[in-house]
Design an enzyme around this catalytic site. Sequence first.
Site, mmCIF file in Angstrom:
data_model
loop_
_atom_site.group_PDB
_atom_site.id
_atom_site.type_symbol
_atom_site.label_atom_id
_atom_site.label_comp_id
_atom_site.label_asym_id
_atom_site.label_seq_id
_atom_site.Cartn_x
_atom_site.Cartn_y
_atom_site.Cartn_z
ATOM 1 N N ASP A 7 1.673 21.678 43.961
ATOM 2 C CA ASP A 7 0.518 21.820 45.043
ATOM 3 C C ASP A 7 -0.057 20.478 45.158
ATOM 4 O OD1 ASP A 7 -0.484 22.928 47.319
ATOM 5 O OD2 ASP A 7 -2.005 23.964 46.106
ATOM 6 N N GLN A 29 -2.862 21.098 58.794
ATOM 7 C CA GLN A 29 -4.085 21.221 57.765
ATOM 8 C C GLN A 29 -5.352 22.026 58.513
ATOM 9 O OE1 GLN A 29 -4.687 20.545 53.790
ATOM 10 N NE2 GLN A 29 -5.729 22.517 54.758
ATOM 11 N N HIS A 84 1.532 17.933 48.208
ATOM 12 C CA HIS A 84 0.819 17.291 49.132
ATOM 13 C C HIS A 84 0.798 15.898 48.668
ATOM 14 C CE1 HIS A 84 -0.489 21.199 51.385
ATOM 15 N NE2 HIS A 84 -0.451 21.518 50.141
ATOM 16 N N HIS A 86 6.595 22.492 46.247
ATOM 17 C CA HIS A 86 5.406 22.514 46.960
ATOM 18 C C HIS A 86 4.311 21.343 46.628
ATOM 19 C CE1 HIS A 86 2.562 24.861 49.717
ATOM 20 N NE2 HIS A 86 1.564 23.924 49.064
ATOM 21 N N GLU A 107 -3.634 32.263 51.749
ATOM 22 C CA GLU A 107 -4.118 31.390 50.789
ATOM 23 C C GLU A 107 -5.704 31.808 50.663
ATOM 24 O OE1 GLU A 107 -3.851 27.017 50.478
ATOM 25 O OE2 GLU A 107 -4.514 27.336 48.335
#
Length: 438
Positions: free
Chosen positions: A311, A154, A61, A59, A215
Site C-alpha cells: 500500500d 483520491q 501508491h 497495491h 477503508e
Amino acid sequence: MLDLLVRGVRAVGSDALVDVHVDGGTIVALEPASGAPAQARSVVDGGGSLLCPPYVEPHVHLDTVLTAGEPRWNESGTLWEGIACWSERKQSLTHDDVLERAEEVLRWYVSNGVLHVRSHVDVTDPELVALGALLELRDRVRGVVELQLVAFPQEGICSFPSGLELLEEAARRGVDVIGAIPHFEDTREDGVRSLELAVDVAQRHGLSVDAHCDEIDDEQSRFSEVLAMLALRSGLREKVTASHTTAMGSYAPAYTYKLQRLLLRSGINLVCNPLVNLHLQGRFDGYPKRRGLTQVKEMLSAGVNVAFGHDDVMDPWYPLGTADPVLVAHVGAHATQMMAPHEIAECVRMVSDRAAKVLGLGDAYGVRVGAPASFLLLPAADPLDVVRRLVRPSHVVAHGRVVVERAPVVARLEWPGSAAQDVDLVRARDAPLATWRR
Ligand code: FE2
C-alpha cells in the site's frame, strides 16, 4: 550455447535439484541437475536454493512514496489526516519529483524480488502531474519490472470538481485500471454512483477496475457488495478488485456469510494491506480496539481470491516500509492469525501467484518451460522459512537476465567455549540449506 544456466535449485515441496536452461529470455528446459560442463554464456550456482516465481505487488501508491513528513507529519494516524497532508503536498508536485521517488522505490521492489507492480496514481489533480510521470516510468522500466497504473480518484469522483472528467482523461492517456473511493464520497448515494461511473469508464475503454473499497471502521460501509454486483452484471468479473475492505473487520457473521456468496459468484478479487491498515484502522476506537482488516482467512476458505499489498511506503499514511513483500506476508500472517504451516505458505502465495491473479497476468506468470525467464532464487528451506527469517532473494532473474545478486548476510559471533562462528538463524537440521551454506 544457452544465454544462462542456473544450476542446482529446487521447486517448493521438492528435494530434487534441477537446472534451469534459459535462452532468448525464455525458460527452454528444466532438467535434473547435472555436473556436465556448462554450455552457457552465463552460469549461476543455485546451491540448493528455492526456485520461485517473482513476487507481485498488487497495491502500492508510487506517486506518494517517500513524502512522509512533507509538509507535516500525520500526527493522528488516521486515513483522513493522511489525505489532508497529501492534499497539501500535492500542491508542490513536479514531474521530476514524482519520477525520482517512484523510481527509487521501484529499485527497492526489484531488489526484493518483485517484478510486477500495480500502482495507484492520484488523478484528482487538474494537471495530472503524477500520472504523466508514472506513464513515462512505466515505459522506461519495462523489460525488468512490469508496471500497471490505476487511475485513483483520491478525493472522489462525484465529490471532487471535474472528478469524472479527470478519470476519463486518465483513461485516454493510457492507464491500465480504473479506481474509485466510494467510502470517501460525500454521501452513500455518491459512493454507489462513483462505482457505477468507474465501471462504466472501464468498460468503455476496455480496462480493469480496482477500487479502494470500505477503508473505514464503519460496519455500515457496504460498497464491496455494490462493486461485486457491478462486476457480475457488467461481465468484468475477475477483472475487478476491491482493495482494503477494512470495514469487513467489523461486519457481523450473518452479513459476512451473505457477502462472501456474492463475492464468490462475482469472481472479484480482494486486496488486504496489513501493514498500513493495522496502523490506520481502529483510530477512533477505545478498548477493545478493532484490527480493521479484511476477513482474509474466511474469504480464502470460501474460495475468494485474496492478495496482500504493501500500500504505502514512507508517505502520509505510513512512515515505514522497504517495499518488501515478505515483510507484508510476515505481518499479514500475524494480523490475520494465519499461523499454521500451510497458512503461512498461503501468505506467500498472497504476495505471489494470488497477487498475479489480481493483475490478470495469466500464462505470463510462473516457472515452467516456455514461460518468460523471470524468477527468484531464495536461500531457504520452504515458504515458512522464507517468512520466518524474512529471506531475501540471492538472485533475481528478469526476462533471462540476472538483475539482482545478493551475498548471504550472516553475523559473526564470539561465543563462550567455542570458536567464532557465523549465525544466520538456520537450524542445523534445515538440511536443504546445507548446500547453500557451504
Ligand atoms: Fe491504497
